[in-house]
Scaffold this motif. Structure first.
Motif, PDB file in Angstrom:
ATOM      1  N   ALA A  86      82.731  26.098  57.676  1.00  0.00           N
ATOM      2  CA  ALA A  86      82.624  25.792  59.102  1.00  0.00           C
ATOM      3  C   ALA A  86      81.455  24.834  59.273  1.00  0.00           C
ATOM      4  CB  ALA A  86      82.383  27.068  59.895  1.00  0.00           C
ATOM      5  N   ALA A  87      81.354  24.230  60.431  1.00  0.00           N
ATOM      6  CA  ALA A  87      80.237  23.310  60.654  1.00  0.00           C
ATOM      7  C   ALA A  87      79.332  23.853  61.749  1.00  0.00           C
ATOM      8  CB  ALA A  87      80.753  21.930  61.035  1.00  0.00           C
ATOM      9  N   VAL A  88      78.056  23.844  61.439  1.00  0.00           N
ATOM     10  CA  VAL A  88      77.038  24.222  62.416  1.00  0.00           C
ATOM     11  C   VAL A  88      75.919  23.172  62.298  1.00  0.00           C
ATOM     12  CG1 VAL A  88      76.076  26.285  63.510  1.00  0.00           C
ATOM     13  CG2 VAL A  88      77.631  26.569  61.624  1.00  0.00           C
ATOM     14  N   GLY A 144      56.953  37.414  61.219  1.00  0.00           N
ATOM     15  CA  GLY A 144      57.956  37.587  62.268  1.00  0.00           C
ATOM     16  C   GLY A 144      59.014  36.507  62.156  1.00  0.00           C
ATOM     17  N   VAL A 145      60.245  36.846  62.511  1.00  0.00           N
ATOM     18  CA  VAL A 145      61.376  35.930  62.350  1.00  0.00           C
ATOM     19  C   VAL A 145      62.325  36.125  63.507  1.00  0.00           C
ATOM     20  CG1 VAL A 145      63.393  35.435  60.917  1.00  0.00           C
ATOM     21  CG2 VAL A 145      61.224  35.951  59.816  1.00  0.00           C
ATOM     22  N   TRP A 146      63.011  35.056  63.894  1.00  0.00           N
ATOM     23  CA  TRP A 146      64.147  35.233  64.819  1.00  0.00           C
ATOM     24  C   TRP A 146      65.422  34.759  64.146  1.00  0.00           C
ATOM     25  CZ3 TRP A 146      64.907  30.893  68.855  1.00  0.00           C
ATOM     26  CH2 TRP A 146      64.103  29.783  68.581  1.00  0.00           C
ATOM     27  N   ASN A 147      66.459  35.575  64.262  1.00  0.00           N
ATOM     28  CA  ASN A 147      67.769  35.271  63.695  1.00  0.00           C
ATOM     29  C   ASN A 147      68.656  34.669  64.777  1.00  0.00           C
ATOM     30  OD1 ASN A 147      67.202  36.222  61.145  1.00  0.00           O
ATOM     31  ND2 ASN A 147      68.033  38.268  61.524  1.00  0.00           N
ATOM     32  N   ASP A 148      69.204  33.515  64.471  1.00  0.00           N
ATOM     33  CA  ASP A 148      69.962  32.793  65.505  1.00  0.00           C
ATOM     34  C   ASP A 148      71.355  32.425  64.990  1.00  0.00           C
ATOM     35  OD1 ASP A 148      70.344  31.627  67.963  1.00  0.00           O
ATOM     36  OD2 ASP A 148      69.269  29.790  67.490  1.00  0.00           O
ATOM     37  N   MET A 149      72.187  31.988  65.893  1.00  0.00           N
ATOM     38  CA  MET A 149      73.529  31.457  65.587  1.00  0.00           C
ATOM     39  C   MET A 149      74.375  32.486  64.830  1.00  0.00           C
ATOM     40  SD  MET A 149      73.309  28.377  66.885  1.00  0.00           S
ATOM     41  CE  MET A 149      74.517  27.244  66.182  1.00  0.00           C
ATOM     42  N   ASN A 150      74.091  33.747  65.075  1.00  0.00           N
ATOM     43  CA  ASN A 150      74.702  34.799  64.272  1.00  0.00           C
ATOM     44  C   ASN A 150      75.798  35.562  64.988  1.00  0.00           C
ATOM     45  OD1 ASN A 150      72.793  35.851  65.962  1.00  0.00           O
ATOM     46  ND2 ASN A 150      71.788  37.155  64.452  1.00  0.00           N
ATOM     47  N   GLU A 151      76.486  34.854  65.894  1.00  0.00           N
ATOM     48  CA  GLU A 151      77.668  35.493  66.521  1.00  0.00           C
ATOM     49  C   GLU A 151      78.835  35.569  65.532  1.00  0.00           C
ATOM     50  OE1 GLU A 151      75.824  32.993  67.860  1.00  0.00           O
ATOM     51  OE2 GLU A 151      74.694  34.334  69.158  1.00  0.00           O
ATOM     52  N   PRO A 152      79.066  34.740  64.533  1.00  0.00           N
ATOM     53  CA  PRO A 152      78.344  33.504  64.279  1.00  0.00           C
ATOM     54  C   PRO A 152      78.909  32.350  65.114  1.00  0.00           C
ATOM     55  CG  PRO A 152      79.960  33.847  62.544  1.00  0.00           C
ATOM     56  CD  PRO A 152      80.089  35.010  63.481  1.00  0.00           C
ATOM     57  N   ALA A 153      78.000  31.444  65.508  1.00  0.00           N
ATOM     58  CA  ALA A 153      78.396  30.242  66.228  1.00  0.00           C
ATOM     59  C   ALA A 153      79.042  29.256  65.260  1.00  0.00           C
ATOM     60  CB  ALA A 153      77.172  29.611  66.870  1.00  0.00           C
ATOM     61  N   ILE A 154      80.086  28.593  65.718  1.00  0.00           N
ATOM     62  CA  ILE A 154      80.761  27.577  64.888  1.00  0.00           C
ATOM     63  C   ILE A 154      81.005  26.341  65.760  1.00  0.00           C
ATOM     64  CG2 ILE A 154      82.913  27.016  63.660  1.00  0.00           C
ATOM     65  CD1 ILE A 154      83.099  29.959  62.837  1.00  0.00           C
ATOM     66  N   PHE A 155      80.486  25.204  65.358  1.00  0.00           N
ATOM     67  CA  PHE A 155      80.716  23.979  66.134  1.00  0.00           C
ATOM     68  C   PHE A 155      82.169  23.512  65.987  1.00  0.00           C
ATOM     69  CE2 PHE A 155      75.993  22.520  65.738  1.00  0.00           C
ATOM     70  CZ  PHE A 155      75.622  23.500  66.631  1.00  0.00           C
ATOM     71  N   TYR A 156      82.659  23.536  64.748  1.00  0.00           N
ATOM     72  CA  TYR A 156      84.057  23.172  64.503  1.00  0.00           C
ATOM     73  C   TYR A 156      84.404  23.578  63.083  1.00  0.00           C
ATOM     74  CZ  TYR A 156      82.244  19.072  61.916  1.00  0.00           C
ATOM     75  OH  TYR A 156      81.595  18.250  61.046  1.00  0.00           O
ATOM     76  N   ASP A 157      85.687  23.656  62.797  1.00  0.00           N
ATOM     77  CA  ASP A 157      86.054  23.684  61.389  1.00  0.00           C
ATOM     78  C   ASP A 157      86.993  22.516  61.123  1.00  0.00           C
ATOM     79  OD1 ASP A 157      88.707  24.479  61.841  1.00  0.00           O
ATOM     80  OD2 ASP A 157      88.459  26.470  60.986  1.00  0.00           O
TER      81      ASP A 157
END
Lengths: 717, 717
Positions: A277-279, A312-325
């Motif tokens: 996938a592309a992110v 400390g850390v933040w986790n993101d784009m973990n829906e995961p988000a997908i711009f396109y495939d």
């Protein structure tokens, strides 16, 4: 169907063969009971309907749009990356399936333990019906009974487990922006906070710090001395908190990618190849966080950060988000080629446009990759809501292992269960007044789901903020455990000193006041760890009557305070409903003013410089003097504001702020006590095992509106 | 620069050589005065800055987002078709350059007579500055002084000319939906209103009725008996109101297209060829409404509709909206081809996606076509805001000519000047609670711009409405001169009977109550024609103090009423601020109840079935009994509600409801009078030249809360 008793007030009902989500803990005793609700099946989905009487209210469903009372809307539990949170939206980043249905007589809690999509039509389609549709047939439903919503919430928390507890510095003020592109940018922010003497405990780093958006890399070019900077700032009590995204860039020679391939850690497409996938980095693979080996492997990657001084850390784009495939991009390209030179009719044009406009996060992407769970191979869609949760569990395991003390960890995607591993921010909101009030309304439903270390992007992430909105937002956020000002690249700069002298002064005061409140807020956090239940409580949970039930812009904090922030543009005050007599506090570093107000509605002036809240009857609120960082807080002198009509007690919790000792009850407790004497005097006491605490200054208002200033030495014990 | 005096309180300043917009009427006397504001020039744009003190407020700017008080936001006057009206947006469909700056001492009005883009930064970038940027150097600025905002508004109206006045049936209830696709659909709606006995004066027809989206065509297939249906329904008092779009389909054999080409009526591209853009019909040309010949030609086309029995029209897509043009579509196609098979980096991907996502209404389209004005050739961008105005003028000319009596005419795009030719609806809003309150907030700024026949799409156009929201919206819309329930295809059906029995009953009551209010609303409309000024007035214009100044969800209507609708979901009431003692009216067909309330804030219960408002002290409000259509109203008996502490008078205006006689003062006037006698009694009188009126029933509350029911015969005269 099988039924099992969890406690006297909680029964679970199992249908089919659910995926183990790990949410509910505790022993299950098989019982012979039927689910007292009729289920319907259609097209592989199970639904049921609950009747709503006119006065029924529905609470919960985690970080969602709509009111505190969820009636009148449709919600979907399906973690989604969609940054435009307007009223049409039905889901945001979290998927929390706990809710309580209440009328004036009886409350019932529901938890649907299911990792796929669940839809809630809460009196939207039919005024008198709550319709729930579960997109699958394998799930558990838990029914919870109790004398009050708060009791139901507390029993739910017993089953769902103790929440994540941040280190004490996690309650400081954090500055963030997508767009601090270099070390110099970060230092500039740090230096400016120092110059302006605005308290600060950390700076969040967005994607900017990475090399080509690659997780666990540090840009040599833009952050050449990352570790030095991180360590040097940490010595001063200011930590860096970098972002980690879910997708791993496909790139030969990139260790995380190569290890992931070698260790078989990525989710697969239908042919068993790692799904592409592309992110942000371009093409990526997604780690299969649902596998324990992968959780451990990915968790260990955080060592690169902890070795650089990160805590400390933040986790993101973990829906995961997908711009396109590739498949969907190719469909768009082909449609575009067909359109070339043609006279498109309007439907053909919209169809072409929509292929690109709606290319992000398409449902079909989540049907194109799979998780192997036991001997089952399930599409991501079927277990979608576990992904962010399990990424955060993975990070938590890694950070614990490599730090040996508490860490800050927040995630964008979430579901219940994740509350044991991290906190959350409410996602990519906007600089909208409506999102300020939404921030307030979300707090109790997050607590219901077991999340306490929560906050919104103060000032709003997307869009351009006005100085007024940022200041108004701070007047709320100083009360939320996570206090982070974050904004997107391309939007107006949003640091508290970016809006001219008058507002810089106001914002600085608010952040100082936040630090003054930390002893109380931290105490309340430690208490929720001990007892579960709510930290932010709607008035409707405690008081009867229409006015309390529809107070959507006020909130109780702990047992002590009521908040009523200004959430409207150009307002210089607001109407506040007092369900009982309270003391209005105009909170200041020195000489806070107290005003006794009778129950009922009042117009309260509330300027941009003010921080105002209400003290409940016979309650005490401890605080301290401001400091530049949490580590510099002086706890030898404690101050207390109170409204003492007869007598009041508050037990202040504290600990070392960084070890896991609180899990074994290693808590400092300070008992603060005040009593109005029949003879007319005010008696105060303070008893403590806190090593630092020496003196307590009480400023108390009694039931007649008289003020009592009393100082006591602390008794040991 | 040259300066000219218009009246004692109004001076105009001319810069450069402005395009004649036709807005300001009246004689100009050259004077020697300098503009008391410093102008700056940069890049061909002129800007100026007005200082804002902390308490300054800014009102006006027509149909815009934000508050009644416009401070804290950026606005742009640039008519735009953008259906997603969330808080980031800076412009909607109208471009109204009239505003008033007020502090507690002095108010100044500003009108910028300029047809291009104007940007207003009202204390957004800098808290204490109102920055105005005019995208050009040829314009007039008018400064208006007066003792009050209302006085300034009234003098502006004198200059800008008398407003469009709809026929009386235009104040009825109208049902609309994009998606009444056939005659049968329309009849079904009509029949259901009859069956349910819900009053109805017309049905709006969206694009569905046309042949292939072609203006001035009637679909043979879907509306084979259009004229019969229109005439038959009109006999019953229910009119059809079809839509007309700005773009004319390019199609050989289509008369409007062929005549347009032959008569040289279309706007040209840079090569002098008719400009091609794509809208609903596919490729179209746009009539050059800025030319008088074209106005006449296009206006005459409406004869096709008036011949079919039509007496009302709505003009749409006249910003003008553009879905795409060939150049931009081709750019998208080429970018897509380049992307084929490649591993796009994230910027390349967003650039491709945005080519399609943002393809609508691009600024460059409006630079690609031209208007010839005198010997000047100007891009549409330079005179953009005249387009919808001049289309509406064209329609007005045609309808007047072919009907010989008043017509209903509303437009989506608008600018000041258009108020003389038509009303407006506030565009493609959404079924959002925030748009219900926005509807209320827009009303006074529309009045300030001279527009009185205004209303929002009740229930919301886009998105799915809840029954509760529609009913709450009706509780506001029954007071707006234009009352239309309109919704988009694909959204939940939105007729007042579509939400179950309970809400059908409530909605029916509200619509009946609207018909009861028509004598009063129509009278207020006729009065604004006579005197200008406001029909909907913010509390801030009449009362002092913080609470009045920030009452953004209350409104005065006429001199008599205060409205305080419920604009929050799940609320069963609300807080209402009374700047002075008022009588709360629970308005019913029979036996409305009156309650005297003291000034200050009150919690007022307000159920879905209620229609509540407040009567001001010493004011009378006439009403009548409900009817199924406006033409069936029985005006032989008038009813009056009043709050009479000492004495009160109301002059009710009426006329024949359809002729232009009101322009010559052919008005029926009824003077209603009540006086509380020193002796304790209540004296009432009614004097009238209205041919139908016989009896007046007064229900009056006096200053002690006592109710007086009095009936009088009307005195002639």
């Amino acid at each position: 169907m099988e039924a099992f008793k969890m406690t006297d007030n909680v029964i679970g009902f199992r249908f089919g063969n659910p995926v183990e989500t790990g949410v509910i803990q505790g022993e299950k005793t098989q019982v012979e009971v039927n689910l007292p609700i009729e289920l319907r099946e259609e097209g592989g989905r199970i639904s049921f309907t609950l009747k709503l009487t006119e006065n029924d209210r529905v609470y919960g469903l985690g970080p969602n749009l709509g009111g505190i009372n969820k009636r009148g809307r449709i919600y979907e539990s399906y973690c989604t990356d969609d940054p435009l949170h307007h009223e049409d939206k039905t889901t945001l980043y979290g998927a929390h399936n706990f809710f309580v249905l209440e009328d004036d007589d009886v409350a019932t809690g529901f938890f649907i333990d299911f990792p796929g999509r669940v839809k809630y039509d809460v009196g939207f389609t039919t005024l008198e019906e709550l319709q729930v549709e579960i997109h699958g047939q394998d799930f558990d439903i838990y029914l919870l009974e109790g004398a009050s919503i708060k009791e139901i919430v507390a029993s739910f928390h017993k089953l769902a487990g103790k929440p994540y507890m941040p280190p004490k510095w996690g309650l400081g003020y954090f500055q963030s922006r997508w767009g601090y592109q270099t070390e110099e940018d970060v230092k500039k922010v740090y230096e400016t906070f120092k110059e302006e003497e605005i308290p600060l405990d950390g700076i969040y780093l967005d994607l900017d710090y990475m090399e080509d958006f690659k997780d666990f890399t540090l840009s040599e070019e833009r952050f050449p001395n990352f570790k030095d900077m991180a360590l040097k700032m940490k010595e001063e009590g200011v930590r860096l908190i970098p972002i980690i995204d879910a997708g791993v860039k496909i790139e030969e020679g990139y260790p995380v990618y190569e290890e992931g391939i070698k260790g078989d850690h990525f989710v697969k497409d239908k042919d068993g190849k790692p799904y592409v996938a592309a992110v942000w980095p371009g093409k990526v693979h997604f780690p299969d966080f649902l596998k324990e080996e992968t959780q451990r492997w990915f968790g260990d990657q955080y060592k690169i950060l902890t070795d650089a001084g990160i805590e400390g850390v933040w986790n993101d784009m973990n829906e995961p988000a997908i711009f396109y495939d590739e498949t969907s991009l190719q469909e768009g390209v082909e449609a575009a080629i067909l359109a070339q030179g043609g006279n498109l009719n309007v439907n053909a044009f919209f169809s072409l446009r929509d292929k690109f406009m709606n290319i992000g996060n398409k449902l079909e992407y989540y049907r194109r990759f799979f998780h192997e769970i036991g001997d089952r191979r399930l599409t991501n869609e079927e277990v979608h809501n576990l992904y962010g949760y399990m990424m955060t569990k993975s990070a938590s395991l890694g950070l614990k292992k490599h730090l040996g003390k508490r860490h800050v960890l927040i995630s964008r995607a979430s579901s219940i269960g994740m509350h044991r591993y991290g906190g959350l921010w409410t996602g990519d909101n906007s600089s909208w007044w409506s999102h300020l009030s939404l921030n307030l309304r979300m707090l109790p439903s997050l607590n219901m789901s077991g999340f306490y270390y929560v906050g919104a992007d103060t000032g709003g992430f997307g869009g351009h903020v006005s100085g007024e909105l940022l200041t108004r937002w701070l007047q709320l956020s100083v009360f939320t455990p996570l206090l982070r000002n974050h904004s997107a690249i391309g939007t107006r700069v949003q640091e508290p000193y970016a809006f001219g002298d008058v507002l810089t002064r106001a914002n600085k005061k608010h952040i100082e006041r936040r630090y003054m409140l930390i002893p109380y807020l931290y105490s309340e956090m430690l208490k929720t760890y001990e007892t579960g239940g709510m930290m932010f409580t709607p008035l409707a949970f405690e008081f009867f009557g229409e006015e309390a039930q529809q107070a959507e812009d006020q909130m109780l904090l702990g047992e002590e305070l009521m908040l009523a922030p200004v959430v409207s543009q150009n307002a210089k005050g607001r109407y506040v409903y007092l369900p009982e007599d309270m003391v209005l506090v105009d909170f200041k570093k020195y000489d806070s003013s107290l005003t006794l107000l009778k129950d009922g509605v009042h117009y309260v002036s509330y300027s941009l410089e003010d921080l105002k809240f209400f003290l409940r009857r016979n309650r005490l609120m401890p605080y301290t003097m401001p400091s530049q960082t949490v580590k510099d807080q002086d706890l030898s002198i404690l101050k207390v504001l109170g409204y003492v009509d007869t007598e009041a007690v508050y037990v202040l919790y504290d600990d070392d702020g960084e070890s896991f000792g609180y899990e074994q009850g290693k808590i400092y407790k300070t008992t603060l006590y005040a009593r109005k004497l029949e003879t007319g005097g005010m008696k105060v006491e303070a008893k403590s095992n806190h090593p630092d605490l020496q003196t307590v200054n009480f400023t108390l208002m009694d039931g007649t509106g008289e003020i009592w200033n009393e100082e006591v030495k602390v008794q040991r014990g």
